[in-house]
Scaffold this motif. Structure first.
Motif, mmCIF file in Angstrom:
data_model
loop_
_atom_site.group_PDB
_atom_site.id
_atom_site.type_symbol
_atom_site.label_atom_id
_atom_site.label_comp_id
_atom_site.label_asym_id
_atom_site.label_seq_id
_atom_site.Cartn_x
_atom_site.Cartn_y
_atom_site.Cartn_z
ATOM 1 N N ARG A 1 58.151 48.624 48.677
ATOM 2 C CA ARG A 1 58.619 47.966 49.898
ATOM 3 C C ARG A 1 57.612 46.894 50.243
ATOM 4 N N LYS A 2 57.144 46.061 49.428
ATOM 5 C CA LYS A 2 56.080 45.113 49.721
ATOM 6 C C LYS A 2 56.607 43.878 50.028
ATOM 7 N N VAL A 3 56.923 43.524 51.170
ATOM 8 C CA VAL A 3 57.726 42.283 51.227
ATOM 9 C C VAL A 3 56.881 41.031 51.086
ATOM 10 N N PRO A 4 57.334 40.125 50.386
ATOM 11 C CA PRO A 4 56.479 38.979 49.829
ATOM 12 C C PRO A 4 56.481 37.936 50.799
ATOM 13 N N ASP A 5 55.771 37.066 50.391
ATOM 14 C CA ASP A 5 55.589 35.566 51.365
ATOM 15 C C ASP A 5 56.787 35.139 50.816
ATOM 16 N N LYS A 6 57.819 34.350 51.970
ATOM 17 C CA LYS A 6 58.873 33.873 51.344
ATOM 18 C C LYS A 6 58.842 32.619 50.665
ATOM 19 N N MET A 7 57.832 31.880 50.886
ATOM 20 C CA MET A 7 57.408 30.634 50.232
ATOM 21 C C MET A 7 56.273 30.676 49.599
ATOM 22 N N GLU A 8 56.521 30.686 48.177
ATOM 23 C CA GLU A 8 55.124 30.691 47.400
ATOM 24 C C GLU A 8 55.188 29.392 46.621
ATOM 25 N N TYR A 9 54.238 28.507 47.253
ATOM 26 C CA TYR A 9 54.084 27.092 46.434
ATOM 27 C C TYR A 9 52.861 27.162 45.307
ATOM 28 N N LEU A 10 53.434 27.066 44.169
ATOM 29 C CA LEU A 10 52.540 27.231 42.876
ATOM 30 C C LEU A 10 51.637 25.773 43.060
ATOM 31 N N PRO A 11 50.547 25.956 42.392
ATOM 32 C CA PRO A 11 49.798 24.821 42.302
ATOM 33 C C PRO A 11 50.552 23.507 41.427
#
Lengths: 354, 354
Positions: B331-341
């Motif tokens: 139930r670990k809610v992730p960051d909605k936006m993950e911008y990769l390098p």
DNA sequence: CTGAAAGCGCTTACAG
DNA sequence: CTGAAAGCGCTTACAG
């Protein structure tokens, strides 16, 4: 449509197929002997046929084997804040390994003191860890330490640098020479063809020079190939990071070579050079350096530094922890040399690297 | 010396401390009701005090819950080999998740056919997966699909691109506009101040234009700030990737703007432009493009392309799988936006990115 | 040499 | 509303 899955046979199934008890199957799996040859062969055959692999969850749950690792890294309280990133990678790795019982003790040593390193190395041995992560700053002392660990059969992972002739399980970090070549390519772009390039190494003690020297050589080697630059490449060694020392050396170099347009810092102390330039009111030199430490990031944002090369310090430790764990828990022998990508960081992509 | 560890309280311990049975503790932990208010509070208190967290190994072992995911990505058999990297990331993630019972079905669709996408999307729904990974190439169709998944409460992770107004759990990929700015900074370095820059988008169908357009805008925006270049920035849209089409458009552009010195390809088809240049015997243009596909890597090595920008396609899918799993299992809610390098790749550091 | 049993920490019925 | 028991797959003594 491909299915990746693992509908696995269990020990119970193997036992039924072989007409023995699960205890016997277990004995075969772990080569604990006390099994009749005939039974042994029968069970082995079935294990192969069913392509048996153990349920790791159950194994861990049962055995409650606690892995305890130790990391021995330079004290980040030192002026070198590069080493502040390494603990973060350890942190992340432990979090990912959460369900597994892995502990890690963090030991640090003073980068200026071989004595301190030796004493800390002794402490590591005394802890009898299952695995060790080491930044081999001091070559001789680290070699001795590595040999002791090898004698105790404790696996060792080098990060940041490695010692060719010491025994170790794996290295994770930069290809130092190549990293210098990357810098060379960037410098070649930044520098007008007729202008000069200054390569600066700030090295307080001789032990730290290896990295800086290898980067310098890498950088120079780039200019032996196809390049636009026709100017000079001047190397400068500054013996200590005090502002006096830097001023004196830089004043001399700039006086002697007025055509310098770009400066390459072979270590992470770009910000010290930037301070010097500010004091002198010099604003037309372009800087290339190493490591995403706060002061340097600031320089990038302000346009004072043009490029920083990132060594992924946190990824070094992250992978080190995971490799140790995989080696110990699943006997997975890692690649001995894992060179991390050499990231080119500029003001436009810096945000995504921190 | 810091110890990172987890000497955890077990349900059994909680039960003893609360003077109840483990069944009751379990009921409290999972809010399954049927517990007297007084008992509930007592147990809750102890859970907090002991900072209880479940042993994931035991949970998984017991529940034998199989997570089944589906990925719906463009068919790499298409001319766009960029999509060959994505399955590798999935592979790696499943390997890492090894001990956990995670399955993943790989569905692909034809990048030129909305029809095909729709039918594959239907198949996904029919599979009733626990989670979906999607590259939303077709905006409208993907939105419809996302809404259907949301209705079924199936979490969706976008990779490569995302749709603002569709429901989704997380996005993993490039910040497209910023990536264009990174290209801008590189172009500014490569191009002599008085020369021109050509920005080329090869877009077969209108649906694919969004990426390319955003990168173009990002690139142009860079030149609105501090820059060395004083020449023109010319945008060119080539409607299809046939060599005739490219030749015609490029011939025209180069004739009209003889001062062009650098060409930026907003997509992964740098190699097509290189072929054109070869046919025409043009060797003094510098190229910047996207994606480490084989043909482009070759260009980098030969010095024909100067920089490639890497979107880390395999990391997109790798992280997508892991996020879905963590979301569902913990139930670990992730960051909605993950911008990769946004990796800047040149001939000197390419080796470490592949 | 082999099997039966207990237990790792948790969850799931079931009995009361 | 609560507890006791069985079982997930594996390992570890122990009895024979």
């Amino acid at each position: 449509m491909k299915q990746k899955s693992q509908d696995k046979a269990r020990i119970k199934d193997i036992a039924r197929l072989a007409g023995v008890s699960i205890g016997t199957v277990d004995r075969v799996i772990h080569n604990r002997g006390e099994v009749a040859e005939k039974t042994l062969q029968r069970v082995k055959k079935i294990l192969e046929d069913t392509n048996y692999s153990p349920n790791v969850m159950a194994q861990v749950l049962k055995s409650r084997k606690n892995y305890s690792f130790v990391s021995l890294l330079p004290d980040p309280a030192d002026d070198n804040t590069y080493w502040k990133k390494h603990p973060l990678g350890i942190e992340r790795a432990l979090e990912e390994l959460q369900p597994f019982p892995v502990k890690l003790a963090t030991l640090t040593f003073n980068m200026q003191s071989e004595k301190d390193f030796q004493s800390k190395a002794e402490s590591v041995i005394a802890l009898k860890p299952d695995g060790v992560i080491l930044a081999p700053i001091f070559k001789d002392e680290s070699t001795t330490f590595a040999k002791k660990l090898a004698a105790e059969e404790i696996p060792l992972v080098f990060i940041d640098g490695f010692i060719e002739n010491a025994p170790f399980l794996a290295y994770i970090g930069e290809n130092i020479f190549r990293s210098g070549r990357v810098a060379g390519e960037l410098l070649d772009l930044l520098t007008p063809p007729s202008r000069d390039i200054l390569i600066v190494s700030i090295a307080r003690n001789i032990k730290n020079v290896h990295h800086l020297e290898a980067r310098t050589q890498g950088c120079l080697s780039y200019f032996n190939g196809n390049c636009r630059n026709l100017g000079k490449r001047i190397t400068l060694r500054i013996p200590d990071p005090s502002s006096q020392s830097i001023s004196k050396a830089m004043d001399g170099a700039l006086r002697e070579h007025p055509s310098i347009s770009t400066v390459f810092l072979t270590g992470s102390r770009t910000y010290l050079l930037a301070r010097y330039l500010e004091t002198r009111g010099i604003s037309d030199l372009q800087l290339v350096g190493y490591d995403l430490i706060e002061e340097n990031i600031d320089l990038l944002r302000k346009g004072i530094a043009k490029f920083l090369i990132n060594q992924r310090p946190d990824e070094q430790t992250f992978k080190a922890v995971k490799k140790l764990f995989e080696y110990l828990s699943m006997r997975k022998v890692p690649d001995k040399m894992e060179y991390l990508p050499i990231d080119i960081v500029c003001s436009e992509n810096i945000d995504f690297y921190i």
